[in-house]
Motif scaffolding. Structure first.
Motif, PDB file in Angstrom:
ATOM      1  N   ILE A  15       0.841  -1.201   0.000  1.00 37.79           N
ATOM      2  CA  ILE A  15       0.000   0.000   0.000  1.00 37.79           C
ATOM      3  C   ILE A  15       0.880   1.255   0.000  1.00 37.79           C
ATOM      4  N   ASP A  16       0.499   2.221  -0.798  1.00 35.19           N
ATOM      5  CA  ASP A  16       1.188   3.523  -0.845  1.00 35.19           C
ATOM      6  C   ASP A  16       2.539   3.515  -1.553  1.00 35.19           C
ATOM      7  N   HIS A  17       2.925   2.416  -2.129  1.00 34.07           N
ATOM      8  CA  HIS A  17       4.199   2.442  -2.829  1.00 34.07           C
ATOM      9  C   HIS A  17       4.077   3.037  -4.231  1.00 34.07           C
ATOM     10  N   GLY A  18       2.826   3.371  -4.634  1.00 31.20           N
ATOM     11  CA  GLY A  18       2.690   4.181  -5.839  1.00 31.20           C
ATOM     12  C   GLY A  18       2.101   3.506  -7.066  1.00 31.20           C
ATOM     13  N   LYS A  19       1.361   2.416  -6.870  1.00 25.90           N
ATOM     14  CA  LYS A  19       0.750   1.725  -8.013  1.00 25.90           C
ATOM     15  C   LYS A  19      -0.150   2.647  -8.820  1.00 25.90           C
ATOM     16  N   SER A  20      -1.095   3.292  -8.112  1.00 27.23           N
ATOM     17  CA  SER A  20      -2.088   4.083  -8.834  1.00 27.23           C
ATOM     18  C   SER A  20      -1.453   5.281  -9.526  1.00 27.23           C
ATOM     19  N   THR A  21      -0.446   5.859  -8.892  1.00 25.87           N
ATOM     20  CA  THR A  21       0.226   7.004  -9.494  1.00 25.87           C
ATOM     21  C   THR A  21       0.995   6.576 -10.747  1.00 25.87           C
ATOM     22  N   LEU A  22       1.652   5.436 -10.680  1.00 26.24           N
ATOM     23  CA  LEU A  22       2.350   4.926 -11.863  1.00 26.24           C
ATOM     24  C   LEU A  22       1.344   4.631 -12.978  1.00 26.24           C
ATOM     25  N   ILE A 130      11.920   7.540  -7.178  1.00 27.05           N
ATOM     26  CA  ILE A 130      13.343   7.879  -7.133  1.00 27.05           C
ATOM     27  C   ILE A 130      13.562   9.383  -7.081  1.00 27.05           C
ATOM     28  N   ASP A 131      12.480  10.159  -7.285  1.00 23.78           N
ATOM     29  CA  ASP A 131      12.612  11.617  -7.168  1.00 23.78           C
ATOM     30  C   ASP A 131      12.716  12.071  -5.714  1.00 23.78           C
ATOM     31  N   LEU A 132      12.334  11.213  -4.776  1.00 22.65           N
ATOM     32  CA  LEU A 132      12.353  11.618  -3.369  1.00 22.65           C
ATOM     33  C   LEU A 132      13.786  11.806  -2.873  1.00 22.65           C
ATOM     34  N   SER A 159       9.971   7.128 -11.507  1.00 23.82           N
ATOM     35  CA  SER A 159       9.176   7.984 -10.637  1.00 23.82           C
ATOM     36  C   SER A 159       7.789   8.097 -11.256  1.00 23.82           C
ATOM     37  N   GLY A 160       6.810   7.565 -10.560  1.00 23.52           N
ATOM     38  CA  GLY A 160       5.434   7.676 -11.038  1.00 23.52           C
ATOM     39  C   GLY A 160       4.981   9.122 -10.987  1.00 23.52           C
ATOM     40  N   LYS A 161       5.633   9.906 -10.147  1.00 26.18           N
ATOM     41  CA  LYS A 161       5.232  11.290 -10.005  1.00 26.18           C
ATOM     42  C   LYS A 161       5.729  12.132 -11.172  1.00 26.18           C
TER      43      LYS A 161
HETATM   44  P1  GDP Z   1      -0.849   2.875  -4.174  1.00 24.65           P
HETATM   45  O1  GDP Z   1      -1.486   2.663  -2.812  1.00 24.65           O
HETATM   46  O2  GDP Z   1       0.254   1.873  -4.376  1.00 24.65           O
HETATM   47  O3  GDP Z   1      -1.847   2.895  -5.304  1.00 24.65           O
HETATM   48  O4  GDP Z   1      -0.116   4.295  -4.099  1.00 24.65           O
HETATM   49  P2  GDP Z   1      -0.564   5.711  -4.681  1.00 24.65           P
HETATM   50  O5  GDP Z   1      -0.332   5.778  -6.137  1.00 24.65           O
HETATM   51  O6  GDP Z   1      -1.918   6.038  -4.186  1.00 24.65           O
HETATM   52  O7  GDP Z   1       0.548   6.640  -4.018  1.00 24.65           O
HETATM   53  C1  GDP Z   1       0.737   6.765  -2.624  1.00 24.65           C
HETATM   54  C2  GDP Z   1       1.381   8.111  -2.317  1.00 24.65           C
HETATM   55  O8  GDP Z   1       2.694   8.174  -2.839  1.00 24.65           O
HETATM   56  C3  GDP Z   1       0.629   9.286  -2.913  1.00 24.65           C
HETATM   57  O9  GDP Z   1       0.653  10.341  -1.984  1.00 24.65           O
HETATM   58  C4  GDP Z   1       1.441   9.626  -4.144  1.00 24.65           C
HETATM   59  O10 GDP Z   1       1.342  10.996  -4.489  1.00 24.65           O
HETATM   60  C5  GDP Z   1       2.847   9.291  -3.711  1.00 24.65           C
HETATM   61  N1  GDP Z   1       3.690   8.886  -4.842  1.00 24.65           N
HETATM   62  C6  GDP Z   1       3.426   7.919  -5.744  1.00 24.65           C
HETATM   63  N2  GDP Z   1       4.421   7.814  -6.646  1.00 24.65           N
HETATM   64  C7  GDP Z   1       5.352   8.746  -6.313  1.00 24.65           C
HETATM   65  C8  GDP Z   1       6.621   9.127  -6.853  1.00 24.65           C
HETATM   66  O11 GDP Z   1       7.132   8.588  -7.852  1.00 24.65           O
HETATM   67  N3  GDP Z   1       7.293  10.125  -6.215  1.00 24.65           N
HETATM   68  C9  GDP Z   1       6.795  10.747  -5.121  1.00 24.65           C
HETATM   69  N4  GDP Z   1       7.521  11.717  -4.578  1.00 24.65           N
HETATM   70  N5  GDP Z   1       5.605  10.426  -4.588  1.00 24.65           N
HETATM   71  C10 GDP Z   1       4.874   9.423  -5.158  1.00 24.65           C
END
Ligand code: GDP
Ligand code: MG
Length: 594
Positions: A15-22, A130-132, A159-161
């Motif tokens: 959870i929160d590792h960024g699936k949806s953002t990617l 990786i942008d963090l 970086s999904g962001k």
């Molecule tokens: P999921 O639970 O795996 O679907 O994760 P989300 O896509 O909802 O992302 C969880 C949090 O991490 C959110 O606040 C995103 O904005 C942040 N996030 C996701 N990808 C990145 C990234 O590549 N860089 C940074 N800095 N934040 C990210």
């Protein structure tokens, strides 16, 4: 589409590792969603998903890329929805295993990796974020490579962001994920990996075609129920539903609509075939989702019972895992006993009932399912403490157990072991993932996990620990039912099944709580906690003489009447337990979980 040009993959992660953002970046980069319509977590379509920032339902999207068709399936990360995750995985040939480059591997990273490996998927290890500034890509690439047995240089970094590395990742999917294979001439077989209820269109069923072809206006057969339906519409999602007049062939992922109104007619994991030329064998592994946790749900206002029933009926159209049956409680009135996949599922259902249907609810403490064997050999499954047999004829009680995996920095090993041991955990093993992070495995009773285990784990590890658990059968345990009695009468809503060693604490705490919450009556009210006939704790509510009329001097009749009416009003919200008046709020407060 020629199957050789199709790539079906999912993104799995903690959870929160960024699936949806990617997934968002992939939608944008492939041009499926233009920049203007883009919004964060595009595929989390439910309000509750958007607010909580979590994915509950899987989503499938078709992405054109470099002359190929990519079908991406976004999965829910939470353990309660493992069942859905494993169905989604069976619809794919590849999986992107995404790990936060500032966090490293977490408990669900492992759980999802094992699911993907057992589904025989090609796994692409990827570090995200990786942008963090806090990212440590080198360190975690090594951790990840060690876990799946590849070279650290094979771990992609994105970086999904910002979108960095996402194009390369898509190219990598095309070149490494195997194309689907199936028999185009065989009878149709398609796996249902999701099904959702839409108010306007009825049930929308998401399928992955394995063999043959499914067309429009075709009679289809659901193999687990033998029900037949006609496909009114069939198509692909990109990113909105698009009808496909040619239907869906081998390896394709899409949706179909038959006009049925209930997702139970179109169950996740079932196989769809053509009614005219049905397949002989179902696709692997259909099983009913099994509720693990039960709780009573009651309207705070008893008049809302019909609304609650209606709301549950509607919600069930959308949630095949939700089950319920009417139950009555002497203390709470008419309500339902509801079964859930886990605690998050429970929270979500309750929140949706309150928000989408405007209900105010009270829920009894959650419990797991116990199997009770009586001395005469009879057996029963107890989903409600009030069904637990009282009396001495019980031979054995079995409780469900889990295999739990906890990941944390190694400085917290002591604290974690203490919590687990305090909950009857049995250490299974421990491994170091890197020099300062460990994986600890325990057998833990499910009943111990559903009471604030996760909160305690988080608070004792400053938020660093992550937890995953899976069912691991049952074990015999020394469990008893503790009843709470008011003036000698048991209050059903407060009965609980607990381990013998915790019975005393439960009884004392509950009795104390109630003494504070229940107002004094005109007679003394003893509160007792008891196991069968044996009292293990006792408190007293002292008597008062409460005569409202004594407050009026003289003979002001209208004032007297007003006071009497007011008292009557107040009584409406009182429940009688024997002779004792208990305000509804006292039940609500005593059952509150914090
Ligand atoms: P999921 O639970 O795996 O679907 O994760 P989300 O896509 O909802 O992302 C969880 C949090 O991490 C959110 O606040 C995103 O904005 C942040 N996030 C996701 N990808 C990145 C990234 O590549 N860089 C940074 N800095 N934040 C990210
Ligand atoms: Mg998500």
């Amino acid at each position: 589409t020629d199957p050789a040009l199709i790539r079906n993959f999912c993104i799995i992660a903690h959870i929160d590792h960024g699936k949806s953002t990617l997934a968002d970046r992939m939608l944008q980069i492939t041009g499926v969603v233009d920049d203007r319509s883009m919004r964060a977590q595009y595929l989390d379509r439910m309000d509750i998903e958007r607010e909580r920032g979590i994915t509950i339902k899987s989503q499938a999207v078709r992405l054109p890329w470099d002359g190929h068709v990519l079908n991406m399936i976004d999965t829910p990360g939470h353990v309660d929805f493992t069942y859905e995750v494993s169905r989604s995985l069976q619809a794919c040939e590849g999986a992107i295993l995404l790990v936060d480059a500032a966090q490293g591997i977490e408990a669900q990273t492992l759980a999802n990796l094992y699911l993907a490996m057992s589904a025989d998927l090609h796994i692409i290890p990827v570090l995200n974020k990786i942008d963090l500034p806090a990212a440590q890509p080198e360190k975690f690439a090594e951790e990840l490579a060690g876990l799946i047995g590849c070279d650290p240089s094979d771990v992609l970094k994105v970086s999904g962001k910002t979108g960095e590395g996402v194009r390369e990742l898509l190219d990598h999917v095309v070149s490494t994920v195997p194309a689907p294979v199936g028999d185009a001439d065989a009878p149709a077989r398609a796996l249902i990996f999701d099904s959702v209820y839409d108010t306007y269109r009825g049930v929308v069923t998401y399928v992955r075609v394995v063999d043959g072809h499914l067309g429009k206006r075709e009679r289809i057969l659901m193999m687990s129920t033998n029900a037949t339906h006609e496909t009114l519409e069939i198509g692909v999602i990109s990113p909105e539903p698009k009808p496909a007049d040619l239907g869906l062939g081998v390896g394709e992922v899409g949706y179909l609509i038959t006009g049925v109104k209930d997702v139970r007619q179109s169950r996740v994991g079932d196989t769809v075939t053509a009614a005219a030329k049905p397949a002989g064998e179902m696709l692997a592994g259909y099983e009913h989702p099994k509720p693990m946790v039960f709780s009573g749900l009651y309207p705070i206002d008893g008049d809302e019972y019909p609304e609650l029933r209606e709301a549950l009926d509607k919600l069930q159209l959308n949630d095949a895992a939700l089950i319920y049956e009417p139950e009555t409680s002497a203390a709470l009135g008419f309500g339902f006993r509801v079964g859930f996949l886990g605690l998050l599922h429970m929270e979500i259902v309750r929140e949706r009932l309150e928000r989408e249907f405007g209900l105010s609810l009270i829920s009894t403490a959650p419990n797991v399912v116990y199997r009770v064997v009586m001395e005469d050999g009879k057996e029963l499954d107890v989903t409600n403490p009030s069904e637990f047999p009282s009396g001495g004829k019980i031979a054995q009680v079995f409780e469900p157990v889990t295999k739990s995996t906890i990941l944390a920095p190694s400085e917290f090993i002591g604290a974690i072991m203490e919590i687990c041991q305090g909950r009857r955990g049995q250490l299974l093993g421990m491994d170091y993932l890197s020099e300062d992070r460990v994986e600890i495995r325990y057998t833990l009773p499910l009943g111990e996990i559903i009471f604030d285990f996760f909160d305690q784990l988080k608070s004792r590890t400053r938020g660093y620990a992550s937890l995953d658990y899976e069912p691991a059968g049952e074990q015999e345990a020394d469990l008893v039912k503790v009843d709470i009695l008011l003036q000698g009468e048991a209050v059903d809503a407060f009965s609980a099944i607990v381990h013998k060693d915790k019975a005393y604490t439960y009884g004392v705490d509950m009795a104390k709580k109630l003494r504070e919450l229940i107002p004094r009556q005109q007679f003394e009210v003893p509160i007792q906690a008891a196991i069968g006939a044996r009292v293990i704790a006792r408190e007293n509510i002292r008597a008062i003489r409460k005569d409202v009329l004594a407050k009026c001097y003289g003979g002001d009749i209208s004032r007297k009447r007003k006071l009497l009416e007011k008292q009557k009003e107040g009584k409406k919200r009182m429940k009688m337990v024997g002779r004792v008046e208990v305000p509804q709020e006292a039940f609500v407060a005593a059952l509150a979980t914090d």
